[in-house]
Design a protein around this motif. Structure first.
Motif, PDB file in Angstrom:
ATOM      1  N   ILE A 117       0.943  -1.217   0.002  1.00  0.00           N
ATOM      2  CA  ILE A 117      -0.128   0.020   0.132  1.00  0.00           C
ATOM      3  C   ILE A 117       0.858   1.039   0.090  1.00  0.00           C
ATOM      4  O   ILE A 117       0.667   2.246  -0.695  1.00  0.00           O
ATOM      5  CB  ILE A 117      -0.881   0.023   1.110  1.00  0.00           C
ATOM      6  CG1 ILE A 117      -2.046  -0.966   1.096  1.00  0.00           C
ATOM      7  CG2 ILE A 117      -1.538   1.347   1.238  1.00  0.00           C
ATOM      8  CD1 ILE A 117      -2.976  -0.796   0.081  1.00  0.00           C
ATOM      9  N   LYS A 118       1.931   1.397   0.912  1.00  0.00           N
ATOM     10  CA  LYS A 118       3.046   2.614   0.892  1.00  0.00           C
ATOM     11  C   LYS A 118       3.443   2.753  -0.458  1.00  0.00           C
ATOM     12  O   LYS A 118       3.334   3.956  -1.066  1.00  0.00           O
ATOM     13  CB  LYS A 118       4.060   1.918   1.829  1.00  0.00           C
ATOM     14  CG  LYS A 118       4.796   3.391   1.951  1.00  0.00           C
ATOM     15  CD  LYS A 118       5.804   3.058   3.086  1.00  0.00           C
ATOM     16  CE  LYS A 118       6.830   4.269   3.432  1.00  0.00           C
ATOM     17  NZ  LYS A 118       7.333   5.037   1.947  1.00  0.00           N
TER      18      LYS A 118
ATOM     19  N   SER B 228     -12.674  -6.621   1.089  1.00  0.00           N
ATOM     20  CA  SER B 228     -13.300  -7.004   2.404  1.00  0.00           C
ATOM     21  C   SER B 228     -13.132  -5.756   3.399  1.00  0.00           C
ATOM     22  O   SER B 228     -14.102  -5.120   4.085  1.00  0.00           O
ATOM     23  CB  SER B 228     -12.921  -8.027   3.263  1.00  0.00           C
ATOM     24  OG  SER B 228     -11.469  -8.026   3.546  1.00  0.00           O
ATOM     25  N   LYS B 229     -11.853  -5.216   3.410  1.00  0.00           N
ATOM     26  CA  LYS B 229     -11.508  -3.979   4.123  1.00  0.00           C
ATOM     27  C   LYS B 229     -12.288  -2.566   3.680  1.00  0.00           C
ATOM     28  O   LYS B 229     -13.115  -1.826   4.498  1.00  0.00           O
ATOM     29  CB  LYS B 229     -10.075  -3.778   4.427  1.00  0.00           C
ATOM     30  CG  LYS B 229      -9.769  -2.494   4.908  1.00  0.00           C
ATOM     31  CD  LYS B 229     -10.235  -2.445   6.344  1.00  0.00           C
ATOM     32  CE  LYS B 229      -9.563  -3.058   7.489  1.00  0.00           C
ATOM     33  NZ  LYS B 229     -10.250  -2.871   8.743  1.00  0.00           N
ATOM     34  N   ILE B 230     -12.212  -2.482   2.259  1.00  0.00           N
ATOM     35  CA  ILE B 230     -13.200  -1.351   1.644  1.00  0.00           C
ATOM     36  C   ILE B 230     -14.724  -1.473   1.995  1.00  0.00           C
ATOM     37  O   ILE B 230     -15.282  -0.431   2.438  1.00  0.00           O
ATOM     38  CB  ILE B 230     -12.911  -1.727   0.268  1.00  0.00           C
ATOM     39  CG1 ILE B 230     -11.345  -1.353  -0.322  1.00  0.00           C
ATOM     40  CG2 ILE B 230     -13.564  -0.421  -0.481  1.00  0.00           C
ATOM     41  CD1 ILE B 230     -10.739   0.105   0.124  1.00  0.00           C
TER      42      ILE B 230
ATOM     43  N   ALA C  72      -5.693   2.000   7.420  1.00  0.00           N
ATOM     44  CA  ALA C  72      -6.780   0.858   7.548  1.00  0.00           C
ATOM     45  C   ALA C  72      -6.206  -0.264   6.608  1.00  0.00           C
ATOM     46  O   ALA C  72      -6.358  -1.332   6.991  1.00  0.00           O
ATOM     47  CB  ALA C  72      -8.338   1.251   7.074  1.00  0.00           C
ATOM     48  N   LEU C  73      -5.958   0.180   5.466  1.00  0.00           N
ATOM     49  CA  LEU C  73      -5.447  -0.925   4.628  1.00  0.00           C
ATOM     50  C   LEU C  73      -3.960  -1.426   4.834  1.00  0.00           C
ATOM     51  O   LEU C  73      -3.812  -2.798   4.731  1.00  0.00           O
ATOM     52  CB  LEU C  73      -5.317  -0.248   3.019  1.00  0.00           C
ATOM     53  CG  LEU C  73      -6.897   0.270   2.596  1.00  0.00           C
ATOM     54  CD1 LEU C  73      -6.316   0.893   0.852  1.00  0.00           C
ATOM     55  CD2 LEU C  73      -7.550  -1.105   2.405  1.00  0.00           C
TER      56      LEU C  73
ATOM     57  N   GLU D 218      -2.856  -5.320   5.687  1.00  0.00           N
ATOM     58  CA  GLU D 218      -1.814  -5.840   4.958  1.00  0.00           C
ATOM     59  C   GLU D 218      -0.836  -6.382   5.825  1.00  0.00           C
ATOM     60  O   GLU D 218      -0.237  -7.504   5.742  1.00  0.00           O
ATOM     61  CB  GLU D 218      -1.010  -4.574   4.206  1.00  0.00           C
ATOM     62  CG  GLU D 218       0.051  -5.141   3.354  1.00  0.00           C
ATOM     63  CD  GLU D 218       0.549  -3.675   2.581  1.00  0.00           C
ATOM     64  OE1 GLU D 218       0.427  -3.687   1.400  1.00  0.00           O
ATOM     65  OE2 GLU D 218       1.041  -2.847   3.429  1.00  0.00           O
ATOM     66  N   GLN D 219      -0.583  -5.758   7.203  1.00  0.00           N
ATOM     67  CA  GLN D 219       0.321  -6.309   8.261  1.00  0.00           C
ATOM     68  C   GLN D 219      -0.391  -7.630   8.814  1.00  0.00           C
ATOM     69  O   GLN D 219       0.540  -8.449   9.057  1.00  0.00           O
ATOM     70  CB  GLN D 219       0.568  -5.307   9.159  1.00  0.00           C
ATOM     71  CG  GLN D 219       1.382  -3.956   8.672  1.00  0.00           C
ATOM     72  CD  GLN D 219       1.110  -2.987   9.678  1.00  0.00           C
ATOM     73  OE1 GLN D 219       0.588  -2.985  10.613  1.00  0.00           O
ATOM     74  NE2 GLN D 219       1.937  -1.877   9.296  1.00  0.00           N
TER      75      GLN D 219
END
Length: 205
Positions: free
Chosen positions: A132-133, A172-174, A194-195, A199-200
């Motif tokens: 994501i980063k 799912s997070k979205i 949040a994303l 991811e972690q």
């Protein structure tokens, strides 16, 4: 005793590329040294009267020194090739105006650059193996280039882009965010955090 002295680092070096980025950093550098006024206004240094007072002599020297320091600072902030083009200018203001005229580009050119960057932004999508980063950094790099050209690029556009281009594993997070938050008000930082949290968790499994 704590030392709160602020030390200004070396000036950013301009080599003929990315003028807007260099100019933004250079203005900040000159302001930190209290020299931007000498560049921006190119004020006249008043001639000392006969039998000047100590205050008048001090003021005269201060104003004259600032102009000299500003010019020297600009000389130190360009490559050798560019220095040869500006070395004969008499004031920091002349140097600054020359660099702006030569390297900032006309409005038509800037408009084309913004259009090309907008197309580049639209073509972006997140790779399956990308973090994501790294993806956000890629999008932010384009957004920053647009802003340096004087055009607005709100975080909301980046938020929307991320929402529709992240891989399926983030859906799912979205969906959870859409159910729990007003997505028209979510900040870029909130979305990225949040994303990244999801991811972690995936990486720890």
């Amino acid at each position: 005793m704590e030392d709160n002295t602020y030390t200004v680092g070396s000036p950013p070096i301009f080599d003929g590329e990315e003028y807007e980025l260099w100019a933004a950093r250079m203005i900040c550098h000159l302001e930190a040294l209290d020299l931007w006024e000498a560049v921006e206004e190119d004020y006249d240094v008043p001639i000392l009267p006969d039998n000047p007072t100590v205050a008048q002599m001090k003021y005269h020297k201060e104003r004259k020194t600032k102009k000299a320091k500003a010019k020297n600072c600009l000389f130190s902030a360009v490559s050798k090739i560019i220095f040869t083009r500006i070395m004969n200018f008499k004031s920091a203001k002349e140097i600054w105006d020359y660099l702006k005229k030569q390297y900032s580009g006309c409005e038509r050119t800037k408009g084309m650059q913004v259009l090309n960057l907008a197309r580049e932004f639209e073509m972006q999508s997140m790779k399956e193996t990308e973090t994501i980063k790294n993806y956000v950094d890629r999008l932010m790099n384009i957004a920053n280039k647009v802003q340096l050209l004087g055009k607005d690029f709100p975080d909301e556009k980046i938020v929307q882009k991320i929402m529709v281009t992240v891989p399926e594993k983030y859906e799912s997070k979205i969906s959870t965010l859409e159910e729990s938050k007003d997505m028209s008000t979510i900040t870029l930082g909130e979305l990225v955090n949040a994303l990244q949290a999801q991811e972690q968790r995936r990486m720890m499994r």
